[in-house]
Design an enzyme around this catalytic site. Structure first.
Site, PDB file in Angstrom:
ATOM      1  CB  SER A 269      16.809 -56.062  59.805  1.00 37.19           C
ATOM      2  OG  SER A 269      17.657 -56.502  60.846  1.00 37.19           O
ATOM      3  CE  LYS A 275      12.517 -57.277  61.987  1.00 36.58           C
ATOM      4  NZ  LYS A 275      12.843 -56.573  63.235  1.00 36.58           N
ATOM      5  CG  ASN A 277      12.394 -53.649  60.505  1.00 40.73           C
ATOM      6  OD1 ASN A 277      11.895 -54.651  61.001  1.00 40.73           O
ATOM      7  ND2 ASN A 277      13.703 -53.450  60.474  1.00 40.73           N
ATOM      8  NE  ARG A 308      12.463  -6.585  74.937  1.00 40.93           N
ATOM      9  CZ  ARG A 308      13.750  -6.308  74.679  1.00 40.93           C
ATOM     10  NH1 ARG A 308      14.596  -7.287  74.416  1.00 40.93           N
ATOM     11  NH2 ARG A 308      14.174  -5.077  74.714  1.00 40.93           N
TER      12      ARG A 308
END
Length: 434
Positions: A269, A275, A277, A308
């Site tokens: 983080s 942290k 994550n 087309r």
């Protein structure tokens, strides 16, 4: 910079502008080779066109800019390639083809080259999940429905379910890869120009073209019959969704307050040093959220008018490339996620006791009805369920107050590890699939 989920993946390499240019050139040179194989072009032209079809000899930025004038990059590419080939063989570049022939064929080549490493990563994911399922065949954990504890299950069965989805994705991707079809029809899908250039049977040319490319031969030109694109849309959206299920579960189970699993190496983080994550799961989840809308655009292009269409096939290029990148990137992340996933059986076992035994109320309802009668069993369990929380007592302790249950082994009946049903057998069955 804004695509960390696929940046640096094989899908990124195989879908870049240089890769697309290579595929366009491969489509053009294969057309010359196919015509030479049927006597519609001199063999000397093949060597000359192949030598000139070097991406390094072409100005990619100029091609991209000049594509605006005519609506696709094939027209300026043909001009540059014809000039590079020169006389007397420049006339055999793009002979009889239309821009969509080359663009569609190049898309098929790009898809084939991207799906190969994607399938490899799905294989890596499947093998890692098979190992987790076998290792944790009998590891009990709370089953959760509508976010709440339901009845016990096993982590092995959960991992086997993830693997089953990965195998479903593998099967769909394999089928789509094997169905990638070369495109060759000429101006309006009639092959008329090839007849004008001397082909006795122009219908033999698409098959020869497909052989040169390693693609499937078309039954009909598919300028407005977009089955190959729709099949790719479906299998790629399914693949990201299947991997998204794995990611969604890991994101939930790795929450701080749950912590039943964790990614092998979490991301950091910018603000909170503590942290780690679940970045791989996050990137997969992001891909799974984008893929359905991209697939919807490709399905919308099925409505292609005339021989087309104006805008329909043009609308496919970017969404298909994005889908290939997202699915390829998600498969790469899933392989690493599954390989490094850490599992915490002790946390799972602890969480089985959070409801004081209520997680096995389904079992108790079935087991106590023959003893107490259906009405009394329901009343007793409903009352006990309320008291477990208000009195902070276990369900077994409260049920023991019922005189008619003195001879019932309530400890066994309320043990959540003894109520995983056929989870082990179901896991074994799932692992039989190869």
């Amino acid at each position: 910079m804004l695509g960390p989920g696929w940046t640096g993946s094989p899908a990124a390499t195989e879908t870049g502008d240089t890769a697309f240019l290579r595929a366009l050139l491969d489509a053009e040179t294969a057309l010359t080779r196919a015509q030479a194989s049927l006597g519609l072009a001199p063999h000397e032209a093949v060597a000359t066109v192949t030598e000139a079809a070097d991406p390094q000899r072409l100005d990619l930025a100029s091609l991209a800019e000049r594509a605006r004038a005519d609506g696709n990059p094939v027209i300026p590419l043909v001009a540059d390639l014809t000039r590079a080939v020169g006389e007397p063989y420049g006339t055999y570049v793009h002979r009889g083809a239309t821009s969509q022939d080359i663009m569609d064929t190049a898309m098929m080549l790009v898809a084939a080259r991207t799906l190969a490493p994607l399938l490899t990563d799905l294989g890596r994911t499947e093998r890692a999940l098979a190992g987790l399922a076998a290792e944790h065949r009998d590891t009990p954990m709370p089953g959760r429905t509508l976010t709440q504890h339901a009845v016990p299950t096993t982590f092995g069965l959960k991992a086997a379910g993830w693997r089953s989805l990965v195998l479903d994705a593998r099967d769909r991707v394999t089928s789509a890869r094997d169905s990638l079809t070369a495109q060759l029809g000429g101006a309006a899908g009639t092959l008329a120009a090839f007849t004008a250039y001397g082909a006795d049977d122009a219908t033999a040319l698409p098959a020869a073209y497909a052989r040169e490319l390693g693609l499937r031969a078309p039954v009909l030109p598919w300028h407005t019959l977009r089955t190959p694109i729709a099949d790719l849309a479906g299998c790629l959206a399914f693949t990201t969704g299947a991997l998204g299920k794995l990611a969604a579960d890991v994101l939930i189970l790795s929450r701080t307050e749950i912590a039943e699993v964790a990614e092998g190496s979490g991301g950091s983080s910018s603000a909170m040093p503590h942290k780690a994550n679940p970045v791989r799961s996050t990137l997969i989840a992001a891909a799974a959220r984008r893929a359905p809308q991209l697939a919807a655009t490709l399905y919308g292009a099925l409505v292609a008018g005339d021989e087309r269409p104006a805008g329909a096939w043009h609308a496919e290029w970017e969404p298909l490339r994005d889908l290939l990148r997202l699915a390829g990137g998600a498969a790469r992340e899933a392989a690493e996620l599954a390989k490094g996933l850490r599992v915490y059986p002790d946390a799972m076992r602890e969480h089985l006791g959070l409801t004081h035994g209520l997680i096995v109320s389904e079992r108790l309802s079935a087991e106590l009805t023959p003893v107490l009668g259906r009405t009394r069993a329901k009343e007793l369990l409903t009352e006990a369920a309320k008291r477990t929380y208000t009195e902070d007592r276990s369900l077994a302790e409260l049920l023991a107050e019922e005189p008619k249950l003195t001879d019932v082994d309530l400890g066994r009946l309320t043990d959540p590890t003894r109520y995983t049903g056929s989870a082990g057998a179901l896991t074994d069955r799932a692992l039989e699939r190869r």
